[in-house]
Design an enzyme around this catalytic site. Structure first.
Site, PDB file in Angstrom:
ATOM      1  N   SER A   1       0.802  -1.133  -0.011  1.00 22.48           N
ATOM      2  CA  SER A   1       0.172  -0.057  -0.175  1.00 22.48           C
ATOM      3  C   SER A   1       0.745   1.208  -0.046  1.00 22.48           C
ATOM      4  O   SER A   1       1.702   1.406  -1.026  1.00 22.48           O
ATOM      5  CB  SER A   1      -1.134  -0.032   1.267  1.00 22.48           C
ATOM      6  OG  SER A   1      -1.946   0.598   1.007  1.00 22.48           O
TER       7      SER A   1
ATOM      8  N   ARG B   1     -11.805   5.240  10.267  1.00 19.72           N
ATOM      9  CA  ARG B   1     -11.464   3.763  10.327  1.00 19.72           C
ATOM     10  C   ARG B   1     -12.469   2.725   9.850  1.00 19.72           C
ATOM     11  O   ARG B   1     -12.139   1.828   8.875  1.00 19.72           O
ATOM     12  CB  ARG B   1     -11.261   3.243  11.565  1.00 19.72           C
ATOM     13  CG  ARG B   1     -10.320   2.072  11.907  1.00 19.72           C
ATOM     14  CD  ARG B   1      -9.155   1.856  10.867  1.00 19.72           C
ATOM     15  NE  ARG B   1      -8.308   0.834  11.393  1.00 19.72           N
ATOM     16  CZ  ARG B   1      -7.306   0.174  10.524  1.00 19.72           C
ATOM     17  NH1 ARG B   1      -6.939   0.903   9.583  1.00 19.72           N
ATOM     18  NH2 ARG B   1      -6.608  -0.906  11.017  1.00 19.72           N
TER      19      ARG B   1
ATOM     20  N   ASP C   1      -9.007  -7.158  -4.267  1.00 21.25           N
ATOM     21  CA  ASP C   1      -8.703  -5.609  -3.807  1.00 21.25           C
ATOM     22  C   ASP C   1      -9.380  -4.695  -4.475  1.00 21.25           C
ATOM     23  O   ASP C   1      -9.389  -4.450  -5.527  1.00 21.25           O
ATOM     24  CB  ASP C   1      -7.146  -5.435  -3.587  1.00 21.25           C
ATOM     25  CG  ASP C   1      -6.700  -4.372  -3.002  1.00 21.25           C
ATOM     26  OD1 ASP C   1      -7.395  -3.376  -2.704  1.00 21.25           O
ATOM     27  OD2 ASP C   1      -5.425  -4.224  -2.726  1.00 21.25           O
TER      28      ASP C   1
ATOM     29  N   HIS D   1      -7.834  -6.000   0.048  1.00 18.88           N
ATOM     30  CA  HIS D   1      -6.516  -5.386   0.331  1.00 18.88           C
ATOM     31  C   HIS D   1      -5.811  -5.834   1.514  1.00 18.88           C
ATOM     32  O   HIS D   1      -4.443  -5.980   1.564  1.00 18.88           O
ATOM     33  CB  HIS D   1      -6.899  -3.674   0.658  1.00 18.88           C
ATOM     34  CG  HIS D   1      -5.807  -2.879   0.576  1.00 18.88           C
ATOM     35  ND1 HIS D   1      -4.843  -2.982  -0.517  1.00 18.88           N
ATOM     36  CD2 HIS D   1      -5.025  -2.222   1.600  1.00 18.88           C
ATOM     37  CE1 HIS D   1      -3.768  -2.064  -0.407  1.00 18.88           C
ATOM     38  NE2 HIS D   1      -3.962  -1.567   0.956  1.00 18.88           N
ATOM     39  N   ASP D   2      -6.573  -6.358   2.535  1.00 23.52           N
ATOM     40  CA  ASP D   2      -5.859  -6.766   3.637  1.00 23.52           C
ATOM     41  C   ASP D   2      -5.078  -8.310   3.395  1.00 23.52           C
ATOM     42  O   ASP D   2      -4.591  -8.790   4.240  1.00 23.52           O
ATOM     43  CB  ASP D   2      -6.691  -6.892   5.162  1.00 23.52           C
ATOM     44  CG  ASP D   2      -6.804  -5.678   5.718  1.00 23.52           C
ATOM     45  OD1 ASP D   2      -6.032  -4.778   5.424  1.00 23.52           O
ATOM     46  OD2 ASP D   2      -7.572  -5.744   6.641  1.00 23.52           O
TER      47      ASP D   2
END
Length: 356
Positions: free
Chosen positions: A145, A215, A304, A334-335
């Site tokens: 990232s 978040r 992602d 993405h994680d």
């Protein structure tokens, strides 16, 4: 509590601190007396050609085993029996390096006075850190990232200082979708009544609600629609709040981050990511990537939705000596780079073999 940042009164833990002096930013502003916090594992060899630079992501920090499990250690992909592995906290960060929550020369926290920074400023700080460490060249610069953005800048600006790079779930330029999502997160923090224009450190309470909203939004972009539906669906949490289970999960993610991060840092690093463009003042993305002369491995994650695989494909197609793009299959979006450690580890080993 007004911030989850590491402050100078806290236990340093395994952090090591290195002064790199004043840093001239691209804007022309000077950030004085910059300190970089870092952690390292392993030892440098006699020929000093076994050093790996790990560039952490947005909410990452120098303790790589704390956020990237099963990656650093003897016999692991970042094999500490073979390599010296170094991870500095980025400038603008909140885990020991100079950032908005740090003390300015006047003894007060930088807060709203902290200057705007970009990816190239971060790399300039990392180069100064590298020089201060006495490291001539990295065998590999790798990052997910935000970290991948910095690795790309290393390849373009300092090809003589790094043998190869590996970018994971990253890009050569920020997209409109990323900027749009990120701008909402920034607005959520800034409209929190406790934000106080970024000068909240002396308050009892900081912008917890605003950063929590940011978040929650971000976390949804880090994961996948399928995971959220299969894992939570329409289930209620089963407590007296009446929340859905997915709400409880996102509340937990927000609370965890608030306890270890800083709202001003969230804004500063997010704005830096929004401004990311390797082609700026270099004739465009294609022209900038065409100048890369060291091996590149661009890694995408098939689910992602924040950094879709087309962004890594662009890097692999336009960097002349890049390897074919590697696509990792994961249900975690993405994680996935945090979860699919076996697949990611194999790519890291491949990248180390390619290093010049």
């Amino acid at each position: 509590m007004s911030t989850g940042a590491w402050l100078e009164t806290h236990d340093p833990g395994e952090r090591v601190f290195l002064s790199i002096g004043d840093l001239v930013l691209e804007s022309g502003e000077v950030l004085p007396d910059v300190v970089i916090a870092y952690q390292s594992w392993g030892k440098i060899n006699a020929t000093q050609d076994n050093v790996i630079l790990i560039n952490h992501a947005l909410t990452g920090f120098p303790d790589v085993p704390g956020w990237w499990p099963s990656m650093v250690g003897p016999g692991l992909p970042f094999d500490t029996d073979k390599y010296l592995v170094v991870c500095p906290n980025v400038i603008g960060g909140c885990q020991g390096s100079t950032g908005p929550s740090s003390l300015a020369p006047d003894g007060k926290r930088w807060g709203s006075r902290f200057p705007a920074i970009n990816i190239r400023d971060m790399v300039a700080a990392e180069v100064a850190f590298t020089n201060a460490m006495g490291i001539k060249k990295y065998k590999l610069a790798v990052g997910p990232s935000l970290g991948g953005m910095r690795a790309l800048e290393w390849a373009i600006q300092h090809p003589d200082r790094v043998g190869a790079i590996c970018t994971i779930g990253s890009s050569a330029v920020a997209t409109g979708d990323q900027i749009g999502t990120a701008s909402i997160q920034i607005r959520a923090i800034k409209t929190d009544p406790h934000f106080n224009n970024g000068d909240y450190y002396e308050q009892e309470k900081g912008p917890e609600e605003g950063m929590g909203i940011a978040r929650r939004i971000a976390h949804l972009t880090y994961r996948t629609e399928a995971e959220m539906d299969i894992r939570f669906g329409r289930q209620l949490q089963g407590d007296d709040t009446g929340r859905y289970a997915v709400e409880s999960y996102l509340d937990h993610q927000a609370e965890k981050l608030w306890k270890r991060f800083d709202a001003n840092t969230y804004i500063a690093l997010t704005e830096a990511m929004n401004s990311h463009d390797v082609g700026r003042d270099r004739g465009g993305v294609a022209a900038a990537l065409s100048t890369i002369k060291i091996p590149v491995i661009a890694v995408g994650i098939d689910t992602d939705r924040l950094f879709p695989v087309r962004l890594q494909a662009e890097i692999a197609e336009l960097a002349p000596v890049a390897e074919p793009m590697v696509t990792i299959t994961s249900p975690f979006g993405h994680d996935g780079f945090l979860v699919e450690v076996e697949s990611v580890g194999e790519v890291i080993r491949q990248a180390l073999k390619l290093s010049k």
